[in-house]
Scaffold this motif. Structure first.
Motif, PDB file in Angstrom:
ATOM      1  N   THR A 141     -24.624 -24.265 -10.597  1.00  0.00           N
ATOM      2  CA  THR A 141     -24.062 -23.640 -12.070  1.00  0.00           C
ATOM      3  C   THR A 141     -24.077 -22.277 -10.974  1.00  0.00           C
ATOM      4  O   THR A 141     -23.203 -21.002 -11.909  1.00  0.00           O
ATOM      5  CB  THR A 141     -25.547 -24.582 -12.832  1.00  0.00           C
ATOM      6  OG1 THR A 141     -25.853 -23.802 -12.226  1.00  0.00           O
ATOM      7  CG2 THR A 141     -24.711 -25.975 -13.431  1.00  0.00           C
TER       8      THR A 141
ATOM      9  N   ARG B 278     -21.955 -21.281  -9.176  1.00  0.00           N
ATOM     10  CA  ARG B 278     -20.550 -20.870 -10.132  1.00  0.00           C
ATOM     11  C   ARG B 278     -20.072 -19.940 -11.094  1.00  0.00           C
ATOM     12  O   ARG B 278     -19.003 -19.297 -10.862  1.00  0.00           O
ATOM     13  CB  ARG B 278     -19.965 -22.628 -11.071  1.00  0.00           C
ATOM     14  CG  ARG B 278     -19.010 -22.173 -11.548  1.00  0.00           C
ATOM     15  CD  ARG B 278     -19.319 -24.624 -12.186  1.00  0.00           C
ATOM     16  NE  ARG B 278     -19.777 -23.192 -13.548  1.00  0.00           N
ATOM     17  CZ  ARG B 278     -20.501 -24.296 -14.621  1.00  0.00           C
ATOM     18  NH1 ARG B 278     -19.845 -25.662 -14.162  1.00  0.00           N
ATOM     19  NH2 ARG B 278     -21.162 -24.458 -15.364  1.00  0.00           N
ATOM     20  N   GLU B 279     -21.330 -19.989 -11.520  1.00  0.00           N
ATOM     21  CA  GLU B 279     -20.934 -18.726 -13.164  1.00  0.00           C
ATOM     22  C   GLU B 279     -21.128 -16.845 -12.192  1.00  0.00           C
ATOM     23  O   GLU B 279     -20.538 -16.417 -12.661  1.00  0.00           O
ATOM     24  CB  GLU B 279     -22.950 -18.520 -13.601  1.00  0.00           C
ATOM     25  CG  GLU B 279     -22.236 -19.925 -14.569  1.00  0.00           C
ATOM     26  CD  GLU B 279     -21.786 -19.325 -15.791  1.00  0.00           C
ATOM     27  OE1 GLU B 279     -20.701 -18.996 -16.302  1.00  0.00           O
ATOM     28  OE2 GLU B 279     -21.026 -20.685 -16.310  1.00  0.00           O
TER      29      GLU B 279
ATOM     30  N   ALA C 141     -26.503 -20.373 -15.739  1.00  0.00           N
ATOM     31  CA  ALA C 141     -26.961 -21.581 -15.121  1.00  0.00           C
ATOM     32  C   ALA C 141     -27.369 -22.390 -15.646  1.00  0.00           C
ATOM     33  O   ALA C 141     -26.821 -24.197 -15.294  1.00  0.00           O
ATOM     34  CB  ALA C 141     -26.913 -20.954 -13.862  1.00  0.00           C
TER      35      ALA C 141
ATOM     36  N   ALA D 178     -25.877 -23.890 -18.540  1.00  0.00           N
ATOM     37  CA  ALA D 178     -24.307 -24.624 -18.591  1.00  0.00           C
ATOM     38  C   ALA D 178     -25.689 -26.281 -17.997  1.00  0.00           C
ATOM     39  O   ALA D 178     -24.477 -27.788 -18.073  1.00  0.00           O
ATOM     40  CB  ALA D 178     -23.818 -24.317 -17.505  1.00  0.00           C
ATOM     41  N   ALA D 179     -26.373 -26.298 -17.232  1.00  0.00           N
ATOM     42  CA  ALA D 179     -26.971 -27.560 -16.454  1.00  0.00           C
ATOM     43  C   ALA D 179     -27.045 -27.991 -17.658  1.00  0.00           C
ATOM     44  O   ALA D 179     -27.627 -29.671 -17.808  1.00  0.00           O
ATOM     45  CB  ALA D 179     -28.014 -27.339 -15.623  1.00  0.00           C
TER      46      ALA D 179
END
Length: 311
Positions: free
Chosen positions: A115, A118-119, A205, A208-209
Motif C-alpha cells: 500500500t 501504491r500511495e 498506507a 488504507a491497510a
C-alpha cells in the motif's frame, strides 16, 4: 488452542487499540513532536509484526510451534552457546500448513509495503502533474529560491520528491512582510529537509491497510499535525516566534494541492497558539522518553514469550 498465540495477540490488541488512544491523549506529544512521530512509527511497526505473528501462531500446528519454541529458547542471549540452525530433517518434515502459515505471515508483513508503494506512485503522479502546471504558470524567483504562482489567496507550500520546490502565491507576497515570508519559506524547507512526505505516505498506507482500527484513525489525525509542528520548530531556529505565528495566521484559510505540504491550513490556529505559548520542552521530552521506555519494556517480553514459552 496454541498458547504461543497469546503474546502476539496481546501485542496486536495493545498497539492497535489501547496504546494509540493513550498516546493521542498525551499532552507532551505537541511539545516534543519528533519524538511523538517516532513513537507512532514504532506502534505501526509493532502492530504489523504482532498481527503477522498472531496469524503465524494461529495457523501453525502445535507440533511445529513446540519445535520452534525450543529453537528460540536455545538462541536467547543467555543460552546462545546452544544455538544451532535447524537440521535438514526438521525442514523436510514440514507440512503444507506450515508453509501456509509462513505465506500468511509474509503477506501480512508485505501488505503495508504494497500500500505504501501504491500511495507513493499515486502521489508521484499528482506531483508530476502539478510540477508541469507550475512550469507553465509559475515563475522562478532566485531571490526567494521559490516558484511564484499567480493566486489571490495567501499560500506557501512545497512540492516534495526528487526535485523539490517551494511555491509562493502572489497573495502571500502581498500579505506577508519580509520576515513573515522568510518564516513561511523556512517552514516549507524544513518539510523538504525532513522528508516529511515519506511519513505522510506511510500513514496513508497504514490507514488504507487497517482503516477500521483506532491506530489507523488516530495516526491519520495526529501524525500530519505533528509533522507540521516539527517543521514549525525547525523554522524557529531561523526566525522569530512572532513572524512565524503571524505568517501562519495569515495563511490559515489556504488549502494546499494534493501530495504537497503547506505552511497554512486548518491546523494553523492550533499551531499559532502552540508557538506563542511558553513551553517546557525538556519536561515533555522526559515524558516522551518515559512513554517510549515503558512501551519497549512492555512489548519486549511479549516478543520473547511468543515463541519461547515451553510446552
Amino acid at each position: 488452542m496454541n498458547h504461543h498465540l497469546l503474546p502476539p495477540l496481546a501485542l496486536t490488541l495493545a498497539t492497535g487499540t489501547v496504546l494509540p488512544v493513550l498516546l493521542a491523549r498525551g499532552n507532551w506529544a505537541h511539545h516534543a513532536p519528533r519524538l511523538a512521530i517516532c513513537i507512532w512509527a514504532l506502534l505501526g511497526v509493532l502492530f504489523n509484526a504482532g498481527l503477522a505473528m498472531s496469524a503465524f501462531q494461529t495457523l501453525l500446528p502445535y507440533r511445529t510451534s513446540h519445535t520452534l519454541s525450543h529453537l528460540t529458547e536455545e538462541c536467547l542471549p543467555w543460552s546462545a552457546e546452544r544455538c544451532r540452525p535447524p537440521a535438514l530433517s526438521v525442514l523436510s518434515s514440514l507440512a503444507v500448513i506450515d508453509y501456509v502459515a509462513v505465506g500468511a505471515t509474509a503477506t501480512i508483513l508485505a501488505l503495508p509495503c504494497a500500500t505504501f508503494l501504491r500511495e507513493a506512485v499515486r502521489a508521484r503522479r499528482h506531483r508530476a502533474r502539478h510540477a508541469e502546471m507550475l512550469s507553465l504558470l509559475g515563475k522562478r524567483d532566485q531571490g526567494l529560491r521559490a516558484t511564484v504562482l499567480e493566486h489571490s489567496t495567501p499560500a506557501v507550500y512545497c512540492l516534495p520528491g526528487r526535485t523539490p520546490q517551494v511555491i509562493v502565491s502572489t497573495g502571500a507576497l502581498r500579505s506577508l512582510t519580509e520576515c513573515q515570508l522568510n518564516a513561511a519559506l523556512e517552514h516549507e524547507r524544513a518539510h523538504i529537509a525532513g522528508r516529511h512526505h515519506l511519513m505522510t505516505l506511510a500513514v496513508q498506507a497504514l490507514t488504507a491497510a487497517f482503516q477500521p482500527l483506532p491506530l489507523a484513525r488516530r495516526m491519520r489525525h495526529e501524525v500530519p499535525l505533528l509533522l507540521e509542528m516539527a517543521a514549525d520548530d525547525r523554522a524557529l531556529r531561523r526566525c522569530s516566534r512572532e513572524a512565524l505565528a503571524l505568517a501562519l495566521y495569515a495563511m490559515a484559510a489556504g488549502q494546499a494541492p494534493t501530495a504537497t505540504l503547506a505552511a497554512g491550513g486548518p491546523s494553523a490556529v492550533l499551531r499559532v497558539r502552540r508557538i506563542l505559548t511558553p513551553r517546557q520542552v525538556g519536561y515533555a521530552v522526559l515524558q516522551g522518553l518515559f512513554a517510549t521506555t515503558a512501551l519497549i519494556a512492555g512489548v519486549a517480553p511479549l516478543f520473547l514469550a511468543c515463541c519461547s514459552i515451553p510446552g
